[in-house]
Scaffold this active site. Structure first.
Site, mmCIF file in Angstrom:
data_model
loop_
_atom_site.group_PDB
_atom_site.id
_atom_site.type_symbol
_atom_site.label_atom_id
_atom_site.label_comp_id
_atom_site.label_asym_id
_atom_site.label_seq_id
_atom_site.Cartn_x
_atom_site.Cartn_y
_atom_site.Cartn_z
ATOM 1 N N GLU A 4 0.834 -1.200 0.000
ATOM 2 C CA GLU A 4 0.000 0.000 0.000
ATOM 3 C C GLU A 4 0.867 1.248 0.000
ATOM 4 O O GLU A 4 1.910 1.301 0.654
ATOM 5 C CB GLU A 4 -0.896 -0.001 1.239
ATOM 6 C CG GLU A 4 -1.858 1.183 1.316
ATOM 7 C CD GLU A 4 -2.934 0.942 2.354
ATOM 8 O OE1 GLU A 4 -3.726 -0.018 2.156
ATOM 9 O OE2 GLU A 4 -2.978 1.682 3.345
ATOM 10 N N GLY A 34 -13.672 5.473 6.670
ATOM 11 C CA GLY A 34 -12.744 6.592 6.816
ATOM 12 C C GLY A 34 -12.711 7.086 8.247
ATOM 13 O O GLY A 34 -13.605 6.807 9.050
#
Length: 286
Positions: A17, A109
């Site tokens: 990532e 989030g």
């Protein structure tokens, strides 16, 4: 290529990532890092939701599209729903589709400090369902080996995970953890709870004391005694702590792969040297 198809091929999926640079920073910095990391041929690279509002969203999609186009490595763009309207999200998904992005990691989030997040979504499950209804994306979602920090108990957390699966998720990527036994215990509980999708284990190297303290506060990961000893041993030597932290992550990855987990997802922190050390240690590429 749908990332879902990478699982079940007889070996774990190895991925990493990255995150976009902040809005005022040159995007070339991440392209320079990617040029070095691509040499290790991860099965896919995920790109986090960028900082800085809609500009961040655009950078996420731009970088994800670049990875596929420039290196022929599958990519996955993060998509968060905190503070987003449904119209904003539909526009973002449509732009991603036009850019050739086939994989998204759907997340709630982080909530803002005041905990009051404007927007039309309450949980990631809602965005998973909405994205799945389009029929043109492979959908990843998050899971939490030690439970989500905002969840009252593991039973509730596993129920949320099952809801994401039923809403249309195709695979899961875990939150970071530092004790592999926590992940193995979570896997057993998830499978017993009816979670059948592939689950990749998320590994983040320790690069400094401040970083680890921030991660613990944000995600609630516990520290095993081995990490505490590292922090104590190298408290006055940040360079050696960084080296020891990267080595610890590589050791975690080796153990996970020896147990034939579905996949291992390395949080590279945009540092090619992290990918180089860990991927070389585990013998990837094969």
């Amino acid at each position: 290529m749908a990332i879902q198809s990478l699982y079940g091929r007889g070996r774990p999926v190895i991925s990493l990532e990255i995150f976009p640079p902040k809005r005022d920073d040159a995007i070339q910095t991440i392209y320079d890092a990617l040029k070095r990391m691509a040499d290790y041929r991860p099965d896919f690279i995920s790109v986090t939701y960028g900082a800085g509002g809609s500009g961040g969203r655009n950078r996420t999609a731009e970088i994800a599209a670049f990875i596929r186009r420039e290196y022929g490595i599958e990519s996955m763009a993060h998509l968060t729903c905190v503070g987003a309207t449904r119209d904003m999200t539909r526009q973002t998904l449509e732009q991603m589709h036009q850019d050739g992005i086939q994989n998204v990691l759907v997340l709630r989030g982080d909530l803002p400090p005041d905990r009051a997040a404007a927007g039309e979504y309450s949980h990631a499950e809602e965005l998973v369902r909405e994205t799945a209804a389009r029929g043109d994306f492979c959908i990843g979602a998050a899971c939490y080996p030690e439970g989500h920090i905002d969840c009252a108990c593991m039973e509730d957390d596993l129920q949320h995970l099952l809801c994401k699966q039923e809403a249309g998720a195709d695979f899961f990527v875990s939150q970071l953890f530092f004790d592999n036994t926590q992940f193995y215990r979570f896997l057993d509980m998830a499978r017993a709870h009816g979670i059948t999708l592939p689950i990749s284990a998320g590994i983040m190297p320790i690069l400094g004391r401040t970083q680890i303290e921030r991660m613990i506060f944000m995600c609630g990961a516990s520290l095993p005694s081995s990490i505490v000893r590292l922090l104590h041993k190298y408290e006055d030597n940040p360079d050696d702590l960084r080296k020891a932290g990267i080595e610890y992550a590589a050791t975690q990855m080796e153990d996970l792969l020896s147990q034939k987990v579905d996949g291992v997802h390395l949080y590279s922190m945009n540092k090619p040297e992290i990918a180089a050390h860990c991927f070389t240690r585990i013998g990837h590429p094969r």
